[in-house]
Write a protein that holds these residues in place. Structure first.
Motif, mmCIF file in Angstrom:
data_model
loop_
_atom_site.group_PDB
_atom_site.id
_atom_site.type_symbol
_atom_site.label_atom_id
_atom_site.label_comp_id
_atom_site.label_asym_id
_atom_site.label_seq_id
_atom_site.Cartn_x
_atom_site.Cartn_y
_atom_site.Cartn_z
ATOM 1 N N THR A 186 51.315 -34.582 -59.821
ATOM 2 C CA THR A 186 51.892 -35.188 -61.018
ATOM 3 C C THR A 186 51.475 -36.647 -61.115
ATOM 4 O O THR A 186 51.144 -37.282 -60.110
ATOM 5 C CB THR A 186 53.433 -35.100 -61.001
ATOM 6 N N ILE A 205 56.700 -38.336 -66.476
ATOM 7 C CA ILE A 205 55.931 -37.601 -65.474
ATOM 8 C C ILE A 205 55.065 -36.557 -66.170
ATOM 9 O O ILE A 205 55.559 -35.776 -66.995
ATOM 10 C CB ILE A 205 56.853 -36.940 -64.431
ATOM 11 N N ASP A 207 52.756 -33.324 -65.502
ATOM 12 C CA ASP A 207 52.368 -32.271 -64.567
ATOM 13 C C ASP A 207 50.905 -31.930 -64.817
ATOM 14 O O ASP A 207 50.541 -31.441 -65.886
ATOM 15 C CB ASP A 207 53.248 -31.033 -64.779
#
Length: 528
Positions: A186, A205, A207
């Protein structure tokens, strides 16, 4: 943060017992400065020619020097440092410059793009570069044409092509001067300066497996809104934020985010007290976090610090003359390992004038725990000495010592040598098995990565098909609604028609009854 102004003195400095003179500046035909490599103290032997530890040394480089800049990005891939973008005299740069660590030569990489949209986002400053496989990810940054949301670009080293990646979820707002940190699979984006010079302290964040954005709610007290700070990851779990600045002040605080519990905390720091700074650069070697450059409203910071992230203890690695390039604001800092030695490489920055010089420092600190880093000896086909090989060598040395001691019988030595030889053969067999298993695992990993890429493409196709079907379903719903409205109108018209027909039938009956002849009449005459 106020920029550091004033002339930049370049005096003599002593490194490795050799006094370096002021480098000779040559103006090239294109107006850019070049450095006469004969006046530099490091030869073309490369980084290995640096013998002293913990001292910044200017590197002698060849090739056309990049344009001086600051707030650029730099990463190391395949024993080369890739520099992208930056700012020079208020102008955003979009070139890619490559420094080969083997030859210490600069070259410019001519980049292509898949679409005109990628070109429009190319020139930027205050962005973040992340190495990802054999590609480079570029996130955020200030551009000539600001966008509402943060974009993620990808540069493919094999094809020299820029492309804009498609992401899902709610992306962060556009910004520059943020930190982007790789934590596992991430990317963690924190803070920065957004539109209207608004300072941010939000956390997002991305991914990298699903390319999906998430904004997480955290507990504890987060860092105050800031930009031009430094961030690092420790133990694949903890995000560290150090320094940075607001519009009125610079910070020297240290914050830690536990990415498992999403809780912010302030550790108790030890050792020297860092000066407030913004625009500094950082890089990690194991549990050590090296910080260099930056400044505050009063001055530039000349010392290079290191933080032991396991004990939160600060110490000074070395200092430099004020306004030397590694002490600049907005310089880049990368780490490169060669023959088991860790080198910090600093490029560019601003300290009253823009720089395009390269400095290197050989770090004496070694990580206490093993960490993932490609050793150049492996890439050259020479495997590093393993613990098992060291163990066998130790036994051989003990036998040699035993042979040197008087009074030992020859048969005892022979028997011991045979035993050790057998153990060494077993160790070598195990080593060969481990190497074969490692090769198999690498092949399986490559197959998994290829399969993952195929699945990702299939997933994108399915998502595109779902989008098309969703649009088609929406269109059909609209058509069904229109048909239902028409049917309702037809029902109303049919009822009106029945009413009209009933009225018409009743009128016809009345007319027929009025036209009947009277009773007893003999003839029915038409009135002419």
């Amino acid at each position: 943060m106020a920029a550091v102004q004033g002339p930049v003195p370049i005096g003599s400095a002593s490194h490795n017992g050799i006094t370096s003179e002021e480098p000779k500046i040559i103006v090239a035909e294109n107006g850019e400065m070049a450095v006469d490599v004969q006046d530099k103290e490091v030869s073309m032997e490369g980084l290995c020619s640096i013998s002293a530890y913990d001292q910044w040394t200017p590197l002698s480089v060849s090739g056309q020097l990049p344009r001086p800049r600051y707030k650029h990005g730099a990463v190391v891939l395949q024993q080369k440092m890739y520099v992208f973008g930056g700012n020079h005299n208020g102008r955003y740069l979009g070139d890619i410059q490559v420094l080969d660590f083997k030859s210490l030569s600069w070259s410019k990489l001519e980049a292509k793009s898949e679409s005109a949209e990628a070109v429009s986002f190319a020139a930027c400053a205050g962005h973040s570069l992340i190495p990802w496989g054999n590609k480079i990810l570029c996130l955020a940054g200030h551009t000539r044409e600001p966008t509402e949301s943060l974009s993620v670009k990808e540069f493919d080293l094999q094809t020299s092509t820029w492309s804009t990646l498609r992401t899902y979820g709610s992306p962060p707002s556009s910004r520059g001067g943020q930190s982007v940190t790789l934590v596992g699979d991430t990317l963690v984006v924190f803070g920065g300066e957004g539109q209207g010079r608004s300072l941010l302290n939000d956390l997002h964040i991305l991914d990298l497996e699903t390319m999906t954005w998430d904004e997480f709610e955290t507990t504890g007290t987060p860092p105050s809104p800031r930009s031009e700070h430094a961030a690092a990851c420790f133990a694949e779990r903890y995000l560290l934020i150090f320094g940075g600045g607001s519009h009125s002040t610079c910070f020297s605080d240290l914050h830690i985010l536990d990415t498992q519990t999403m809780e912010w905390s302030r550790p108790q720091q030890q050792g020297v007290t860092p000066e407030p700074r913004a625009g500094h650069a950082g890089v990690t070697i194991g549990q050590y976090w090296f910080i260099t450059g930056g400044g505050n409203s009063r001055k530039g910071v000349s010392d290079t610090l290191v933080l032991n992230m396991s004990t939160y203890e600060w110490s000074v690695v070395t200092g430099l003359e004020a306004r030397a390039p590694p002490t600049s604001e907005g310089s880049s800092l990368v780490m490169h390992m060669i023959n088991g030695e860790n080198f910090l490489v600093s490029f560019g920055g601003y300290s009253g004038r823009y720089s395009n010089q390269v400095y290197a420092l050989k770090a004496s600190l070694k990580p206490s725990a093993p960490f993932q880093q490609i050793n150049e000896t492996e890439t050259n086909g020479i495997a590093p000495i393993s613990a098992a090989e060291n163990s066998s060598r130790k036994v051989i040395f003990e036998i040699e010592d035993l042979q040197d001691k008087p009074g030992n019988r020859a048969d005892t030595i022979k028997t011991s040598a045979q035993v050790v030889k057998g153990e060494r053969n077993q160790i070598e067999d195990r080593l060969n098995q481990e190497r074969l298993q490692s090769l198999h695992l690498k092949q399986e990993l490559a197959n998994v990565e290829n399969r993952n890429a195929e699945l990702t493409e299939e997933l994108d196709l399915v998502r595109d098909q779902l989008s098309v079907e969703h649009a088609r379903a929406s269109k059909l719903e609209v058509e069904v609604s229109e048909i239902q409205e028409r049917l309702q109108k037809m029902d109303a018209l049919e009822k009106e028609f029945e009413l009209l027909r009933g009225e018409t039938d009743s009128g016809s009956d009345e007319a027929a009854s009025s036209n009947q002849p009277p009773h007893g009449g003999r003839f029915w005459r038409w009135n002419g």
